[in-house]
Design a protein around this motif. Structure first.
Motif, PDB file in Angstrom:
ATOM      1  N   UNK A  39       0.852  -1.189   0.000  1.00 25.09           N
ATOM      2  CA  UNK A  39       0.000   0.000   0.000  1.00 25.09           C
ATOM      3  C   UNK A  39       0.893   1.246   0.000  1.00 25.09           C
ATOM      4  N   UNK A  40       0.643   2.190  -0.906  1.00 24.53           N
ATOM      5  CA  UNK A  40       1.604   3.273  -1.137  1.00 24.53           C
ATOM      6  C   UNK A  40       1.600   4.424  -0.129  1.00 24.53           C
ATOM      7  N   UNK A  41       0.633   4.483   0.783  1.00 21.02           N
ATOM      8  CA  UNK A  41       0.527   5.675   1.637  1.00 21.02           C
ATOM      9  C   UNK A  41       0.060   5.275   3.036  1.00 21.02           C
ATOM     10  N   UNK A  42       1.014   5.079   3.929  1.00 18.14           N
ATOM     11  CA  UNK A  42       0.664   4.674   5.294  1.00 18.14           C
ATOM     12  C   UNK A  42       1.692   5.195   6.285  1.00 18.14           C
ATOM     13  N   UNK A  43       1.269   5.244   7.529  1.00 14.44           N
ATOM     14  CA  UNK A  43       2.163   5.528   8.646  1.00 14.44           C
ATOM     15  C   UNK A  43       1.987   4.436   9.688  1.00 14.44           C
ATOM     16  N   UNK A  44       3.036   4.178  10.455  1.00 10.75           N
ATOM     17  CA  UNK A  44       3.005   3.164  11.499  1.00 10.75           C
ATOM     18  C   UNK A  44       3.121   3.848  12.852  1.00 10.75           C
ATOM     19  N   UNK A  45       2.142   3.598  13.712  1.00 16.61           N
ATOM     20  CA  UNK A  45       2.136   4.200  15.045  1.00 16.61           C
ATOM     21  C   UNK A  45       2.304   3.088  16.081  1.00 16.61           C
ATOM     22  N   UNK A  46       3.451   3.060  16.730  1.00 19.87           N
ATOM     23  CA  UNK A  46       3.725   2.067  17.764  1.00 19.87           C
ATOM     24  C   UNK A  46       3.497   2.712  19.131  1.00 19.87           C
ATOM     25  N   UNK A  47       2.661   2.088  19.940  1.00 23.67           N
ATOM     26  CA  UNK A  47       2.343   2.615  21.263  1.00 23.67           C
ATOM     27  C   UNK A  47       2.894   1.672  22.321  1.00 23.67           C
ATOM     28  N   UNK A  48       3.900   2.106  23.032  1.00 24.85           N
ATOM     29  CA  UNK A  48       4.497   1.324  24.102  1.00 24.85           C
ATOM     30  C   UNK A  48       3.668   1.506  25.374  1.00 24.85           C
ATOM     31  N   UNK A  49       2.936   0.472  25.757  1.00 22.68           N
ATOM     32  CA  UNK A  49       2.014   0.559  26.888  1.00 22.68           C
ATOM     33  C   UNK A  49       2.705   0.128  28.188  1.00 22.68           C
ATOM     34  N   UNK A  50       3.698   0.912  28.599  1.00 19.92           N
ATOM     35  CA  UNK A  50       4.373   0.649  29.864  1.00 19.92           C
ATOM     36  C   UNK A  50       5.098  -0.680  29.912  1.00 19.92           C
ATOM     37  N   UNK A  51       5.719  -1.077  28.805  1.00 18.34           N
ATOM     38  CA  UNK A  51       6.418  -2.365  28.756  1.00 18.34           C
ATOM     39  C   UNK A  51       7.571  -2.400  29.759  1.00 18.34           C
ATOM     40  N   UNK A  52       7.854  -3.601  30.249  1.00 19.97           N
ATOM     41  CA  UNK A  52       8.938  -3.795  31.212  1.00 19.97           C
ATOM     42  C   UNK A  52      10.221  -4.283  30.548  1.00 19.97           C
ATOM     43  N   UNK A  53      10.173  -4.544  29.239  1.00 22.98           N
ATOM     44  CA  UNK A  53      11.363  -4.982  28.516  1.00 22.98           C
ATOM     45  C   UNK A  53      11.865  -3.833  27.639  1.00 22.98           C
ATOM     46  N   UNK A  54      12.542  -4.145  26.559  1.00 23.98           N
ATOM     47  CA  UNK A  54      13.131  -3.108  25.698  1.00 23.98           C
ATOM     48  C   UNK A  54      12.222  -2.658  24.562  1.00 23.98           C
ATOM     49  N   UNK A  55      10.932  -2.869  24.691  1.00 22.64           N
ATOM     50  CA  UNK A  55       9.998  -2.470  23.636  1.00 22.64           C
ATOM     51  C   UNK A  55      10.137  -0.996  23.282  1.00 22.64           C
ATOM     52  N   UNK A  56      10.174  -0.141  24.289  1.00 20.94           N
ATOM     53  CA  UNK A  56      10.273   1.300  24.051  1.00 20.94           C
ATOM     54  C   UNK A  56      11.524   1.688  23.292  1.00 20.94           C
ATOM     55  N   UNK A  57      12.653   1.115  23.670  1.00 30.87           N
ATOM     56  CA  UNK A  57      13.914   1.415  22.991  1.00 30.87           C
ATOM     57  C   UNK A  57      13.888   0.968  21.533  1.00 30.87           C
TER      58      UNK A  57
END
Length: 410
Positions: free
Chosen positions: A79-97
């Motif tokens: 699909x030619x036109x999209x954005x990806x929004x990742x929401x880190x919901x208070x993860x305790x591992x390295x998800x945010x990094x």
């Protein structure tokens, strides 16, 4: 002459077969008259300014082990036109990094962070910054087919009354018997159910792992409910009681990890059963309004299945007692019914294999599981309903429905 008690037993015994026949007939209509006439989307050939922007939201809680595999697939979507929004919901591992690192690499990625408040809260957070006309929702461990977004956008563009489209989830992990069993389930049961419900014009739930929503509709209904144990079931009924419809898009494939331990599978299905019951209770006043009459058949079906589950538990206990104490319960009358049940499930499997082989090759290797898995499905359905409904009634709805990392296989 057979007594009323034996007739009642037979009716309970054959209820799954009756539902299988109904699903086969309805799914046949959907496949030949709707699904078979779907055209290929052409967004890749359109001018970029004419292509609707899609915001794909990925709520994440302790997804560090999966993101580096899942994100590259998402970036390769056709699909030619999209954005990806990742929401880190208070993860305790390295998800945010990890999501911060990927956001620095690619301008299409947006990284959000919040305190642990649950999946619905994370989705609402993403909705506040989403720029697209449509907003998607997938899990952090999911792998979307490269053309999945094209198909889902095409479905929403076809009818402004569609508030959401649900995709076709597939099982990624198939290294154990339970993994193969669930492959059979998604092929021979869930796909048929979604098609049958589409004929009625209603869907009990979008697949939370792969779905796309009209942003205007989500803003109108106030987003996702943060106090419901299954936000995907709740938002489906929230949309449909607000006048929108939901459409099933079988071509929008999405591979996801599923539980491969008995404990993990039961815990997952118990949560689904509890969430379904919570939703049925919550929307009871709205459903019976005349404007929502298209939801009545599905609502009645839920109560019939719940009645079946509790009744079957009761008669099984009574029959066991009669057989042990008095040896008066005649089991032989159920042998022909068992044959009918098996043949019905076999027909269901063969037809579903015909449908899904269009989208996934090699399903025949799981045939041994497909043929008899409906027995397991209905048994699991019965047990989780019996325990899930009381949990739904007595759960404190004033608290946020936060999540724990599910069993993702072995």
């Amino acid at each position: 002459m057979m007594s009323w008690y034996y007739i009642f037993n037979a009716m309970l015994f054959m209820y799954p077969a009756l539902m299988a026949v109904y699903c086969i007939i309805s799914a046949s209509y959907y496949y030949f008259f709707i699904e078979g006439k779907l055209k290929k989307p052409k967004y890749s050939k359109m001018k970029l300014e004419d292509v609707p922007l899609v915001s794909i939201m990925v709520p994440c809680y302790n997804e560090a082990d999966n993101l580096d595999d899942a994100i590259p697939y998402l970036l390769k979507l056709k699909y030619p036109k999209f954005e990806l929004i990742f929401i880190n919901d208070g993860s305790k591992d390295d998800t945010g990094k990890i999501i911060d690192r990927w956001a620095q690499k690619d301008s299409r990625i947006v990284a959000l962070h919040q305190e642990n408040a649950g999946k619905a809260s994370a989705l609402n957070h993403g909705l506040t910054v989403a720029k697209g006309k449509y907003v998607g929702c997938i899990d952090g461990d999911a792998v979307l087919d490269y053309k999945a977004v094209d198909y889902m956008v095409q479905a929403l563009e076809s009818n402004p009354q569609f508030g959401a489209v649900t995709g076709n989830p597939r099982v990624r992990n198939r290294s154990t018997i339970l993994g193969c069993l669930q492959t059979s389930e998604f092929s021979s049961i869930i796909g048929l159910i979604k098609r049958a419900q589409s004929v009625m014009g209603t869907i009990f739930t979008v697949s939370g792992v792969c779905c796309l929503f009209r942003v205007e509709a989500m803003q109108k209904i106030g987003g996702w409910s943060t106090n419901m144990i299954t936000e995907d079931i709740d938002v489906s009924w929230k949309l449909q009681t607000s006048g929108y419809n939901i459409v099933y898009e079988p071509r929008a494939l999405c591979w996801t990890l599923m539980p491969e331990t008995i404990r993990g599978l039961f815990k997952q299905r118990l949560r689904w059963a509890q969430g379904g019951a919570e939703t049925i209770i919550k929307y009871f006043p709205q459903v019976w309004r005349l404007k929502n009459r298209r939801l009545w058949p599905m609502y009645i079906e839920y109560f019939l299945t719940a009645f079946w589950a509790y009744s079957l538990i009761i008669v099984l206990c009574i029959n066991t007692y009669l057989q042990i104490t008095e040896e008066t319960f005649e089991i032989s009358i159920f042998r022909p019914l068992m044959t009918v049940l098996f043949l019905t499930f076999f027909l269901q499997y063969m037809f579903s294999l015909f449908l899904d082989s269009r989208y996934e090759k090699g399903l025949l290797r799981y045939s041994l599981y497909c043929i008899w898995y409906p027995y397991v499905y209905w048994l699991l359905n019965m047990v989780t309903l019996v325990f899930g409904i009381p949990k739904a009634i007595f759960r404190n709805k004033s608290k946020l429905a936060v999540w724990t990392s599910p069993d993702r296989g072995v």
